[in-house]
Design a protein around this motif. Structure first.
Motif, short mmCIF file in Angstrom:
data_model
loop_
_atom_site.label_atom_id
_atom_site.label_comp_id
_atom_site.label_asym_id
_atom_site.label_seq_id
_atom_site.Cartn_x
_atom_site.Cartn_y
_atom_site.Cartn_z
N ASN A 31 0.82 -1.21 0.00
CA ASN A 31 0.00 0.00 0.00
C ASN A 31 0.86 1.26 0.00
O ASN A 31 0.52 2.25 -0.66
CB ASN A 31 -0.96 -0.01 1.19
N ASP A 114 -9.89 -7.68 2.03
CA ASP A 114 -9.91 -6.24 1.77
C ASP A 114 -8.48 -5.75 2.03
O ASP A 114 -8.12 -5.43 3.17
CB ASP A 114 -10.92 -5.55 2.69
N GLU A 116 -6.95 -3.06 1.16
CA GLU A 116 -6.82 -1.65 1.53
C GLU A 116 -6.93 -1.45 3.04
O GLU A 116 -6.26 -0.60 3.61
CB GLU A 116 -7.87 -0.80 0.82
N ASN A 117 -7.80 -2.21 3.68
CA ASN A 117 -8.07 -2.04 5.11
C ASN A 117 -7.47 -3.14 5.98
O ASN A 117 -7.77 -3.21 7.18
CB ASN A 117 -9.57 -1.92 5.33
N LYS A 119 -8.00 -6.35 6.30
CA LYS A 119 -8.93 -7.24 6.97
C LYS A 119 -9.56 -8.17 5.95
O LYS A 119 -9.38 -8.01 4.75
CB LYS A 119 -9.99 -6.47 7.74
#
Length: 167
Positions: A31, A114, A116-117, A119
């Motif tokens: 990221n 996910d 991006e997060n 999780k």
């Protein structure tokens, strides 16, 4: 949260999870790369084997699956009770894709990550034959099961047929 597929017994079933720390570190680094090179349009997409390997590591961490080195026969490892396990993972929100193989696992875990997060969610945790009930006996190449279909199949799984989390 309760499990809707537990027959008459409603028991807690944790579907959501945080990525294990070592996996989260890898994804967080990805990221950072994406953010740093955003103006160049570089995506650093997680696909293919890496997403599959991440899913298998999650199965080991969350469910205690003992992974089989050099798998590829339709069995990625074994549960603590000895059941053979196939692990499928997506980071795109789509359902799992299956190959027609001679060896089928007794159990299937399907995760939606996910990235991006940092999780994920357990979408399916049950006997593999339940997930494949609407597939033909044989086919060529790969066949998808939609996310709607795999969620519907998960509802049919009794709590006693699910792998228990060890995390």
């Amino acid at each position: 949260m309760t499990d809707e597929g537990a027959g008459d017994i409603k028991m807690p079933y944790r579907r959501e999870f945080a990525l294990p720390p070592v996996v989260a570190d890898l994804v967080a680094a990805r990221n950072k790369l994406r953010e740093h090179y955003k103006s160049a349009g570089l995506k650093f997409t997680l696909d293919g084997n890496l997403v599959g390997d991440i899913g298998e590591s999650i199965a080991a961490e969350l469910f205690g699956v003992q992974l089989v080195p050099g798998n590829g026969t339709g069995i990625d490892g074994h549960a603590t009770d000895g059941r053979s396990v196939q692990v499928k993972t997506t980071g795109t929100g789509r359902g799992p894709v299956f190959r027609c193989v001679d060896t089928r696992a007794e159990h299937l875990l399907f995760f939606d990550i996910d990235f991006e997060n940092l999780k994920g969610e357990v979408i399916f945790n049950g006997p593999e034959h339940v997930a494949l009930a609407n597939m033909p006996e044989a086919w060529i190449g790969q066949r998808p099961v939609t996310k709607v279909q795999i969620r519907a199949a998960d509802i049919l799984v009794d709590m006693g047929d699910r792998l228990r989390r060890v995390d």
